[in-house]
Design an enzyme around this catalytic site. Structure first.
Site, short mmCIF file in Angstrom:
data_model
loop_
_atom_site.label_atom_id
_atom_site.label_comp_id
_atom_site.label_asym_id
_atom_site.label_seq_id
_atom_site.Cartn_x
_atom_site.Cartn_y
_atom_site.Cartn_z
N ALA A 54 27.19 59.99 56.27
CA ALA A 54 26.20 58.90 56.22
C ALA A 54 26.41 58.04 54.96
O ALA A 54 27.18 57.09 55.00
CB ALA A 54 24.79 59.48 56.29
N ARG A 55 25.75 58.41 53.87
CA ARG A 55 25.96 57.72 52.61
C ARG A 55 25.93 58.76 51.49
O ARG A 55 25.11 59.69 51.51
CB ARG A 55 24.87 56.67 52.37
CG ARG A 55 25.05 55.37 53.15
CD ARG A 55 26.26 54.56 52.67
NE ARG A 55 26.43 53.29 53.38
CZ ARG A 55 27.16 53.15 54.49
NH1 ARG A 55 27.78 54.18 55.03
NH2 ARG A 55 27.26 51.95 55.05
N HIS B 166 35.79 57.84 53.28
CA HIS B 166 34.91 56.93 54.03
C HIS B 166 35.64 56.33 55.23
O HIS B 166 35.70 55.10 55.40
CB HIS B 166 34.36 55.83 53.11
CG HIS B 166 33.05 55.26 53.59
ND1 HIS B 166 32.06 54.83 52.74
CD2 HIS B 166 32.56 55.07 54.84
CE1 HIS B 166 31.03 54.37 53.45
NE2 HIS B 166 31.32 54.51 54.73
N GLU C 90 31.28 56.29 45.12
CA GLU C 90 32.49 55.82 45.76
C GLU C 90 33.08 54.59 45.09
O GLU C 90 32.31 53.71 44.71
CB GLU C 90 32.13 55.39 47.20
CG GLU C 90 32.44 56.42 48.21
CD GLU C 90 31.96 56.02 49.58
OE1 GLU C 90 31.03 56.66 50.06
OE2 GLU C 90 32.51 55.06 50.14
N GLY D 239 19.37 59.14 65.11
CA GLY D 239 19.67 57.82 65.68
C GLY D 239 20.89 57.96 66.57
O GLY D 239 21.20 59.06 67.05
N ARG D 240 21.58 56.85 66.77
CA ARG D 240 22.71 56.89 67.70
C ARG D 240 23.79 57.88 67.28
O ARG D 240 24.35 58.59 68.10
CB ARG D 240 23.33 55.50 67.80
CG ARG D 240 22.70 54.67 68.90
CD ARG D 240 23.63 53.58 69.30
NE ARG D 240 23.21 52.35 68.66
CZ ARG D 240 23.53 51.15 69.13
NH1 ARG D 240 24.28 51.04 70.21
NH2 ARG D 240 23.11 50.07 68.52
N ILE D 241 24.09 57.92 65.97
CA ILE D 241 25.17 58.80 65.51
C ILE D 241 24.74 60.26 65.57
O ILE D 241 25.43 61.10 66.16
CB ILE D 241 25.62 58.40 64.08
CG1 ILE D 241 26.20 56.98 64.09
CG2 ILE D 241 26.66 59.40 63.56
CD1 ILE D 241 26.49 56.40 62.72
C1 GLV Z 1 30.22 52.63 57.43
O1 GLV Z 1 29.95 53.42 56.58
C2 GLV Z 1 29.28 51.75 58.01
O2 GLV Z 1 28.11 51.74 57.59
O3 GLV Z 1 29.66 51.02 58.94
#
Ligand code: GLV
Ligand code: GLV
Length: 328
Positions: free
Chosen positions: A241-242, A295, A271, A159-161
């Site tokens: 990401a997560r 994060h 987290e 995706g964008r990232i």
């Molecule tokens: C950060 O983790 C976001 O999803 O903006």
């Protein structure tokens, strides 16, 4: 009509100013600089039309019930929206928005590369070494790292990232790019020569693996014991990401057994805990080949203001009867 909005945490002021300037809005902000306690959240959302939430708030059935049937919108201050129960929101006709943008993607892409650099060049380790006075003599083998040049990076999710990371590594460091995604990204292939691989093949061939998929049932523990065994012993894993996309227990094992060379993490399975279960003695914090950030991949002044503005703009579009720009 008057709209009551509850903001669950202080956020940068740009969006708040936009909301305050609108006479139809009655704004209430949780004023402490801490995560709102659950009970307080349930109390404060009562009677609100809109909740502007941050990613650490679980916005679920309980919150919807506590708010009441007039609740119309969740404006999530984040790109990710795994903290919001979308199925339940849909059932109740509650609109959910997030804050994706080029700016935030650039920030996260930059942070991803910062983690890659920190790992490959052993920056944090070298800093610790130098600070405690261990630098006594220059040595040909002192703190040897790894070059990016002509190495292979595997990007999971373009995706964008993910695409932002690819462009930087291709344009700036001449890296070979492999990627995996739910569908082919022909634009990225054309622009950077990125090659599509199955996840298994990507893990086998990459020197750096970077995760950029959303957290979904299908991506939970996407990288676990079996996947670590596929990776090169010299490979680094980066996650901005997560947390739950990686099976953290399996990661610690893989690092301990030296199945991979290191990990750069901005997100964690439980987290803000770094160890899900402190009794397990998962010692990510003690490992030298691990770089940890709390994060903060999108934590730049520019981006956090932009997120504030986007969250507010989504709300304003909604109350003006328009379709918000970032509906999820
Ligand atoms: C950060 O983790 C976001 O999803 O903006
Ligand atoms: C290192 O400092 C070198 O000059 O090679």
């Amino acid at each position: 009509m008057i709209y009551s909005i509850f903001v669950t945490h202080e956020i940068p002021d740009e969006g708040i100013k936009l909301l305050k300037a609108d006479k139809r809005i009655r704004l209430e902000i949780y004023e402490e600089n801490e995560q709102i306690p659950r009970r307080e959240l349930l109390k404060r959302v009562k009677g609100k039309d809109i909740i502007l939430s941050i990613l650490t708030e679980k916005i679920d059935k309980e919150v919807f019930d506590a708010a009441g049937s007039q609740l119309k919108m969740i404006a999530n201050y984040a790109v990710g929206f795994d903290n919001v129960d979308l199925v339940e929101a849909k059932k109740r006709n509650i609109v959910v928005t997030n804050t994706p943008s080029d700016q935030i993607s650039e920030s996260v892409a930059e942070h991803t590369i910062a983690l890659m650099f920190a790992l490959a060049k052993r920056i944090c380790e070298a800093d610790r070494f130098t600070r405690v006075g261990k630098y006594k003599a220059w040595g040909p083998k002192l703190l040897l790292g790894t070059d990016f040049y002509e190495k292979t990076v595997g990007i999971v999710g373009t995706g964008r990232i993910g695409s932002g990371v690819v462009h930087r590594l291709h344009d700036g460091f001449n890296m070979k790019i492999l990627y995996n995604d739910v569908k082919r990204n022909t634009q990225l292939e054309k622009e950077t020569g990125a090659k599509f691989r199955t996840l298994e093949q990507l893990l086998k061939e990459s020197d750096f693996v970077s995760l950029h998929v959303p957290l979904l049932p299908s991506t939970h523990h996407l990288i676990s014991t079996k996947e670590f065994k596929m990776m090169k012993k010299t490979a680094f894993l980066i996650n901005t990401a997560r947390g739950p996309i990686i099976d953290e227990k399996a990661l610690v094992k893989a690092l301990t057994k030296k199945e991979i060379a290191g990990a750069g993490l901005d997100v964690y399975e439980c987290e803000p805990l770094i160890d899900c279960n402190p009794k397990d003695n998962l010692d990510l914090k003690k490992m030298d080949n691990v770089v940890l950030t709390p994060h903060t991949a999108s934590a730049t002044l520019e981006t956090r203001q932009e997120m504030s503005r986007l969250a507010a703009e989504n709300i304003l579009m909604f109350i003006n009867g328009k379709k918000p720009k970032n509906m999820v």
